[in-house]
Design an enzyme around this catalytic site. Sequence first.
Site, PDB file in Angstrom:
ATOM      1  N   ASP A  23     111.806  27.878  64.883  1.00  8.98           N
ATOM      2  CA  ASP A  23     111.875  26.624  65.639  1.00  8.98           C
ATOM      3  C   ASP A  23     111.564  26.946  67.096  1.00  8.98           C
ATOM      4  O   ASP A  23     111.598  28.106  67.505  1.00  8.98           O
ATOM      5  CB  ASP A  23     113.277  26.007  65.528  1.00  8.98           C
ATOM      6  CG  ASP A  23     113.407  24.706  66.325  1.00  8.98           C
ATOM      7  OD1 ASP A  23     112.463  23.879  66.274  1.00  8.98           O
ATOM      8  OD2 ASP A  23     114.417  24.507  67.019  1.00  8.98           O
ATOM      9  N   SER A  24     111.319  25.893  67.868  1.00 13.62           N
ATOM     10  CA  SER A  24     111.089  26.093  69.307  1.00 13.62           C
ATOM     11  C   SER A  24     112.372  26.547  69.998  1.00 13.62           C
ATOM     12  O   SER A  24     112.333  27.015  71.122  1.00 13.62           O
ATOM     13  CB  SER A  24     110.623  24.781  69.924  1.00 13.62           C
ATOM     14  OG  SER A  24     111.645  23.805  69.790  1.00 13.62           O
ATOM     15  N   CYS A  86     111.018  22.955  62.417  1.00 11.87           N
ATOM     16  CA  CYS A  86     110.655  22.254  63.654  1.00 11.87           C
ATOM     17  C   CYS A  86     109.676  21.168  63.246  1.00 11.87           C
ATOM     18  O   CYS A  86     108.617  21.472  62.661  1.00 11.87           O
ATOM     19  CB  CYS A  86     109.997  23.246  64.615  1.00 11.87           C
ATOM     20  SG  CYS A  86     109.308  22.486  66.090  1.00 11.87           S
ATOM     21  N   GLU A 165     119.514  22.214  74.171  1.00 12.05           N
ATOM     22  CA  GLU A 165     119.151  23.583  74.576  1.00 12.05           C
ATOM     23  C   GLU A 165     120.024  24.088  75.720  1.00 12.05           C
ATOM     24  O   GLU A 165     120.264  25.275  75.845  1.00 12.05           O
ATOM     25  CB  GLU A 165     117.669  23.650  74.986  1.00 12.05           C
ATOM     26  CG  GLU A 165     116.699  23.606  73.823  1.00 12.05           C
ATOM     27  CD  GLU A 165     116.732  24.857  72.936  1.00 12.05           C
ATOM     28  OE1 GLU A 165     116.958  25.963  73.437  1.00 12.05           O
ATOM     29  OE2 GLU A 165     116.532  24.705  71.715  1.00 12.05           O
ATOM     30  N   CYS A 197     113.677  15.341  64.568  1.00 12.38           N
ATOM     31  CA  CYS A 197     113.617  16.556  65.385  1.00 12.38           C
ATOM     32  C   CYS A 197     114.851  17.344  64.988  1.00 12.38           C
ATOM     33  O   CYS A 197     115.955  16.785  64.922  1.00 12.38           O
ATOM     34  CB  CYS A 197     113.659  16.205  66.867  1.00 12.38           C
ATOM     35  SG  CYS A 197     113.903  17.642  67.935  1.00 12.38           S
ATOM     36  N   HIS A 199     116.619  19.342  66.449  1.00 11.88           N
ATOM     37  CA  HIS A 199     117.680  19.438  67.467  1.00 11.88           C
ATOM     38  C   HIS A 199     118.663  18.262  67.358  1.00 11.88           C
ATOM     39  O   HIS A 199     119.818  18.381  67.766  1.00 11.88           O
ATOM     40  CB  HIS A 199     117.090  19.397  68.877  1.00 11.88           C
ATOM     41  CG  HIS A 199     116.492  20.693  69.332  1.00 11.88           C
ATOM     42  ND1 HIS A 199     115.319  21.194  68.831  1.00 11.88           N
ATOM     43  CD2 HIS A 199     116.923  21.596  70.256  1.00 11.88           C
ATOM     44  CE1 HIS A 199     115.033  22.341  69.437  1.00 11.88           C
ATOM     45  NE2 HIS A 199     116.002  22.603  70.308  1.00 11.88           N
TER      46      HIS A 199
HETATM   47  N1  DGL Z   1     113.286  21.106  67.110  1.00 11.40           N
HETATM   48  C1  DGL Z   1     111.938  20.734  67.254  1.00 11.40           C
HETATM   49  C2  DGL Z   1     111.517  19.596  66.363  1.00 11.40           C
HETATM   50  O1  DGL Z   1     112.071  19.476  65.320  1.00 11.40           O
HETATM   51  C3  DGL Z   1     111.260  20.768  68.558  1.00 11.40           C
HETATM   52  C4  DGL Z   1     111.872  20.252  69.793  1.00 11.40           C
HETATM   53  C5  DGL Z   1     111.000  20.593  70.966  1.00 11.40           C
HETATM   54  O2  DGL Z   1     110.765  21.783  71.157  1.00 11.40           O
HETATM   55  O3  DGL Z   1     110.514  19.695  71.664  1.00 11.40           O
HETATM   56  O4  DGL Z   1     110.627  18.852  66.665  1.00 11.40           O
END
Ligand code: DGL
Length: 288
Positions: A23-24, A86, A165, A197, A199
């Site tokens: 993931d990012s 992600c 984050e 997302c 997150h």
């Molecule tokens: N967690 C990621 C997603 O599912 C990326 C969030 C990001 O880096 O902008 O899209």
Amino acid sequence: MMQNGDDIVVDPSLNNSVIGIIDSGVGGLTVAKEVMRQLPRETIYYFGDTLRCPYGPRSPEEVRQYTFEMIHFLEQFPLKALLIACNTATAVALEQVQSVLSIPVLGVIKPGARAAIKATREGKIGVIGTQGTIRSQAYKIALEELHPSISVHSLACPTLVPLVENGNRSSPEAYRVVAEALRPFQNKQMDTLILGCTHYPLLADLIHQVMGAHVRIISSAEETASELSTILHHSGLLAQKKKFHRFFATGSAELFAKIASDWLGQKIYAEKVELSSYTLYRKKFFAG
Ligand code: DGL
């Protein structure tokens, strides 16, 4: 694993190999947690590109490049499956990654869409995600593929990932930011909301409070882990013995370990990785 028509030839040494999750940043931990719950014998090697997070505002080319850099790093380990945990990377890179890796590669968008179709009562679905995911329309396409008469409202919420984050998800400020981000959805008709997302499940309580109890909140984690479980089971790749999970981050290992320990409910140790020097080294010696 080699695939030849319907015959799957499994290399038995792969059973105790590891599952890569990328993931990012820390968002993919929401998927990792569900994999740990549904597949407790499996070992996870998690990579969070926290230094370059967020991916949401970046171009598809950049997200694809970063995705492959994470994968190249994890390829030094014996991987038996890869989860792109992600949505932003799934939307722009999944098919390309699947075409070059010889192990099962799963994204999170189709599982999320399936979970929402199971949950909706009136066929009115909202999707929130990063700018990249919403721009790609990947959820709308996946939902309409499953159900032709579904109504889909989509909204990019770029202010939410930084909250997670930075480890601010329970700060008093967090509710205000979530409420503000979701304001355009307040007068929209929907009975189900996809957290598009990875997150966002870390903010699920706040999102629930803002949207109200009548809206079902869906994350792709559960369905993705269950798809992985089915694939490992059918290919004879389930592990017999768990080893230690490992967590790699390109940004602060301390902050990653703090968020991960809090979310996973166990003490996590994170290893800091300098991806750029690793990628340059790889380019020099492997031309890849
Ligand atoms: N967690 C990621 C997603 O599912 C990326 C969030 C990001 O880096 O902008 O899209």
